[in-house]
Design a protein around this motif. Structure first.
Motif, PDB file in Angstrom:
ATOM      1  N   LEU A  74      -9.608   4.997  -0.102  1.00  0.00           N
ATOM      2  CA  LEU A  74      -8.810   4.390   0.957  1.00  0.00           C
ATOM      3  C   LEU A  74      -9.031   2.882   0.959  1.00  0.00           C
ATOM      4  CD1 LEU A  74      -9.828   6.818   3.875  1.00  0.00           C
ATOM      5  CD2 LEU A  74      -7.868   7.066   2.346  1.00  0.00           C
ATOM      6  N   ILE A  75      -7.996   2.143   1.306  1.00  0.00           N
ATOM      7  CA  ILE A  75      -8.130   0.705   1.521  1.00  0.00           C
ATOM      8  C   ILE A  75      -7.625   0.400   2.913  1.00  0.00           C
ATOM      9  CG2 ILE A  75      -5.890   0.206   0.398  1.00  0.00           C
ATOM     10  CD1 ILE A  75      -7.241  -2.479  -0.526  1.00  0.00           C
ATOM     11  N   PHE A  76      -8.414  -0.338   3.698  1.00  0.00           N
ATOM     12  CA  PHE A  76      -8.102  -0.587   5.110  1.00  0.00           C
ATOM     13  C   PHE A  76      -7.277  -1.858   5.290  1.00  0.00           C
ATOM     14  CE2 PHE A  76     -12.157   1.799   5.174  1.00  0.00           C
ATOM     15  CZ  PHE A  76     -11.716   2.921   5.861  1.00  0.00           C
ATOM     16  N   HIS A  77      -6.533  -1.888   6.394  1.00  0.00           N
ATOM     17  CA  HIS A  77      -5.655  -3.028   6.689  1.00  0.00           C
ATOM     18  C   HIS A  77      -5.823  -3.468   8.155  1.00  0.00           C
ATOM     19  CE1 HIS A  77      -3.697  -1.832   2.984  1.00  0.00           C
ATOM     20  NE2 HIS A  77      -3.359  -0.667   3.498  1.00  0.00           N
ATOM     21  N   GLY A  78      -5.242  -4.625   8.450  1.00  0.00           N
ATOM     22  CA  GLY A  78      -5.040  -5.077   9.824  1.00  0.00           C
ATOM     23  C   GLY A  78      -6.271  -5.103  10.704  1.00  0.00           C
TER      24      GLY A  78
END
Length: 238
Positions: A74-78
């Protein structure tokens, strides 16, 4: 490279890598200097032990489901990414119960947000075998270091100490990609980086990344990214 995902990493990324999910971060040789070499912060834990302990206090099914999702990377955002970064930085200087509280807060944030994207494809099958680590790592690094020139199957097979036929079968089993497909994806990833940096004309970038013709580069780029190099560059300018 995370699972079957191959892309250029950038500053300020935050990822979640599931147990035994194959992954490699590799600096370009031209970036290996004091100003550009990458550094990172990492938090390691054992999901099974964590679930076993936390299940004594509450229902862990939601956490188990999240760990299952992390098998694709997973890659996280915001806002979620920024919140998680803040917690990780606090954990560095914490000990004992306060550190444990921060860990639980970290999971609470992840479980109650959808601000993440999957890295590996839905059909990716993890065929991780611990004893293969050194062999596959040598192959990856050889490609990462030599993608700008011709890479023939014979030399890579020798690195793996296999016949060409056995190597092709081995590589496909471990990565779900053919070796040629992998090399092309490494080259396209580097091309995207150079286009993003606007360092050169697209035609020159194609040859710098190991493609022997512009038409072949355009074809493989569109197959890999779904758009042409020119369209990719125009998207960056919007």
């Amino acid at each position: 490279m995370i699972g079957d995902s191959l892309d250029t990493f950038t500053s300020d990324e935050l990822t979640f890598i599931g147990s035994d999910l194959p992954h490699v971060w590799h600096n370009d040789s031209q970036d290996l200097n004091i100003n550009h070499a990458a550094s990172s912060m990492a938090l390691y834990f054992e999901p099974d032990k964590l679930i076993s302990t936390l299940s004594l206090f509450f229902n862990t099914s939601k956490l188990e489901q999240f760990f299952a999702l992390s098998q694709r990377g997973l890659i996280f955002h915001g806002k979620l990414k920024n919140d998680l970064k803040s917690i990780l930085q606090k954990m560095i200087s914490s000990e004992g119960i306060p550190k444990t509280i921060l860990l639980l807060e970290l999971f609470q944030k992840m479980l109650n947000s959808q601000e993440y994207s999957f890295l590996s494809s839905p059909g990716y099958t993890n065929t991780y075998i611990a004893k293969d680590n050194e062999k596959i790592d040598k192959i990856f690094r050889h490609v990462f270091d030599n993608f700008s020139k011709e890479i023939n199957l014979e030399e890579v097979s020798k690195i793996a100490n296999m016949t060409k036929h056995a190597f092709c079968r081995y590589f496909k089993t471990r990565t779900q990609k053919t070796f040629i497909q992998f090399v092309n994806e490494v080259r396209i990833s580097q091309a995207c980086k150079l286009i993003n940096e606007d360092k050169n004309q697209i035609g020159n970038i194609a040859y710098d990344c190991g493609f022997n013709s512009l038409s072949n580069f355009n074809k493989i780029f569109k197959t890999t990214k779904g758009i042409t190099p020119s369209e990719y560059k125009n998207e960056l300018l919007k």
